[in-house]
Design an enzyme around this catalytic site. Structure first.
Site, short mmCIF file in Angstrom:
data_model
loop_
_atom_site.label_atom_id
_atom_site.label_comp_id
_atom_site.label_asym_id
_atom_site.label_seq_id
_atom_site.Cartn_x
_atom_site.Cartn_y
_atom_site.Cartn_z
N ARG A 72 0.83 -1.01 -0.17
CA ARG A 72 0.04 0.01 -0.04
C ARG A 72 0.99 1.29 0.02
NH1 ARG A 72 -1.71 1.08 4.95
NH2 ARG A 72 -2.81 -0.93 5.16
N TYR A 124 -14.46 19.85 -14.01
CA TYR A 124 -15.00 18.45 -14.15
C TYR A 124 -16.12 18.13 -13.25
CZ TYR A 124 -14.47 13.47 -14.01
OH TYR A 124 -14.75 12.21 -14.02
N ASP A 196 -5.29 21.28 -11.80
CA ASP A 196 -5.71 19.94 -12.48
C ASP A 196 -5.32 20.25 -13.89
OD1 ASP A 196 -6.85 18.00 -14.12
OD2 ASP A 196 -9.02 17.94 -12.95
N LYS A 221 -6.37 9.65 -18.38
CA LYS A 221 -6.66 10.36 -19.86
C LYS A 221 -5.23 10.11 -20.70
CE LYS A 221 -10.53 10.82 -17.59
NZ LYS A 221 -10.92 12.08 -17.08
C1 LIG Z 1 -11.21 12.39 -15.72
C2 LIG Z 1 -11.20 13.62 -15.15
C3 LIG Z 1 -10.85 13.61 -13.63
C4 LIG Z 1 -11.03 12.48 -12.87
O1 LIG Z 1 -10.17 11.24 -12.90
P1 LIG Z 1 -10.73 9.83 -12.77
O2 LIG Z 1 -9.30 9.26 -13.13
O3 LIG Z 1 -11.62 9.78 -13.65
O4 LIG Z 1 -11.08 9.64 -11.34
C5 LIG Z 1 -10.45 14.87 -12.99
N1 LIG Z 1 -10.32 15.87 -13.69
C6 LIG Z 1 -10.45 16.00 -15.12
C7 LIG Z 1 -10.29 17.13 -15.84
C8 LIG Z 1 -10.48 14.86 -15.74
O5 LIG Z 1 -11.08 14.95 -17.17
#
Ligand SMILES: *Cc1c(COP(=O)(O)O)cnc(C)c1O
Length: 407
Positions: A72, A124, A196, A221
């Site tokens: 972990r 998001y 982000d 992504k």
């Molecule tokens: C998909 C996404 C998230 C969340 O991420 P997960 O891997 O789906 O938990 C956060 N911010 C943005 C801009 C995203 O596209």
């Protein structure tokens, strides 16, 4: 004898690796994408980082181990990935989480009841849901403002403000927030700035270099890039911040597994190549949509008449493959028909993979945002969002043309 020679080999391996890593920070992006954090396996020389599929590690004596106690906390495949992502962002430290939301959750857990956060009004959907449904009931207050206007941000900062959470380009209307300008505000008020960076990826934008304290990625992504892993990451330069966030990871347990870490290491090796093609295809599709008679509004920061084009040019290397658009006089039904008429684009949530996707934000990614707030932010029923993949551009253009003609 055998034991000694293995020992020497390992020492030599470590030595060569250390020299490489010292130089690695000087290498350019593509070279770091392929090599950073990754050494040939010391026991076999395997070029690819092994998948250390183990939950625990043997100890020489109670408490004496090789830096790995329980998985972990730490796993060698994950450590390689953390070093690689940190290197791509020009960061000192990286921590991987089991999802983007898991990594965001860890950042908000730095706060205490009574603390306040200033964030964007075009976030998001999952971030908005977590802030309002999970953390507001714990007594943390969130201010959602249009961050395009810097005075909106300053106006909401008071002595309780501990964090500015910023997303750029925003999702799904591709607004660009000036990271350097917001970081000046954050520093002057002694507030942490987290960015982000999912939509841009480290290839297009490096927020730490623009003054941010923490960069977050949904690794799911562009970093993963093949729509086969859900993962998150945080990178930072500050040792104490790293220690606190790592403590939260290890205490709360949103750690990713070694197989997923391996898949992402593999995916990242082509990040620079994929991003180049995402950007090329994105530009062609944005230009095609702009001259199409059925298209009303198009959101893509590469156009000179995009309201934040200058900021985008200043802080991003290129404009990416994320494009949103609305069609003229389109009802929800027409938009649904259009969204279902594609043959190459798949109708699906998520983004950043090699394959092109189309998404209806109002019913899919942004369904958890109340409709009044949604529409205020431009997420109307006729809006579609494209994640332009790396297929041949002509096939994507032909698919868009036939789908727009079909409705
Ligand atoms: C998909 C996404 C998230 C969340 O991420 P997960 O891997 O789906 O938990 C956060 N911010 C943005 C801009 C995203 O596209």
């Amino acid at each position: 004898m055998v034991k000694i020679s293995t020992h020497i080999n390992q020492e030599l391996c470590n030595f060569v690796f250390e020299i490489f890593m010292k130089e690695a920070t000087n290498y350019q992006f593509g070279t770091r994408a392929i090599h950073a954090g990754q050494e040939p396996d010391p026991t076999t020389g395997a070029v690819m980082t092994p998948i250390y599929q183990t939950s625990t590690y043997v100890q020489e004596a109670p408490g004496v181990n090789k830096g790995y106690g329980y998985a972990r906390g730490k796993n060698p495949t994950r450590v390689a990935l953390e070093k690689c992502i940190a290197s791509l962002e020009g960061a000192k430290h990286g921590i991987c989480f089991s999802s983007g939301m898991g990594s965001m959750d860890a950042v908000i857990k730095l706060l205490r009841p009574g603390d306040e956060v200033v964030t964007g009004d075009d976030l998001y959907g999952g971030a908005y849901r977590m802030f309002t449904k999970i953390f507001e009931p714990y007594g943390i207050k969130f201010h959602f403002v249009n961050m395009g206007n810097l005075s909106n941000v300053s106006a909401k900062i008071n002595e309780k403000t501990k964090l500015i959470w910023l997303e750029t380009p925003t999702n799904p209307t591709m607004q660009i927030v000036d990271i350097a300008a917001i970081s000046v505000i954050a520093k002057s008020k002694n507030v942490l700035l987290a960015v982000d960076n999912t939509f841009a990826s480290p290839y297009l934008q490096n927020p730490l270099k623009l003054g941010a304290d923490i960069v977050m990625h949904s690794v799911t992504k562009y970093l993963g890039g093949h729509s086969d892993v859900v993962m998150g990451a945080l990178v930072m330069n500050d040792d104490q911040l790293h220690e606190r966030l790592y403590f939260i990871l290890n205490s709360c347990g949103a750690n990713p597994g070694p197989m997923d870490s391996f898949l992402v290491l593999r995916g990242i090796k082509t990040l620079h190549l994929r991003m180049e093609r995402h950007c090329q295809n994105g530009r062609k599709i944005a230009e095609f949509l702009k001259q199409h008679s059925a298209v009303e509004k198009i959101y893509w920061p590469g156009f000179e008449d995009h309201p934040n084009h200058t900021v985008a040019k200043k802080q991003m290397k290129d404009f990416g493959g994320m494009i949103s658009f609305t069609t003229k006089n389109a009802s929800k039904e027409t938009t649904f028909r259009l969204a279902s008429s594609f043959k190459v684009f798949s109708l699906a949530e998520s983004l950043g993979g090699v394959e092109s996707l189309v998404n209806h934000p109002a019913t899919m990614t942004h369904a958890s945002i109340p409709s009044a707030e949604r529409e205020k932010a431009g997420v109307v029923d006729s809006l579609l969002r494209l994640s332009v993949g790396v297929e041949d551009a002509d096939d994507l253009l032909a698919d868009l043309a036939q789908a727009l003609n079909a409705v």
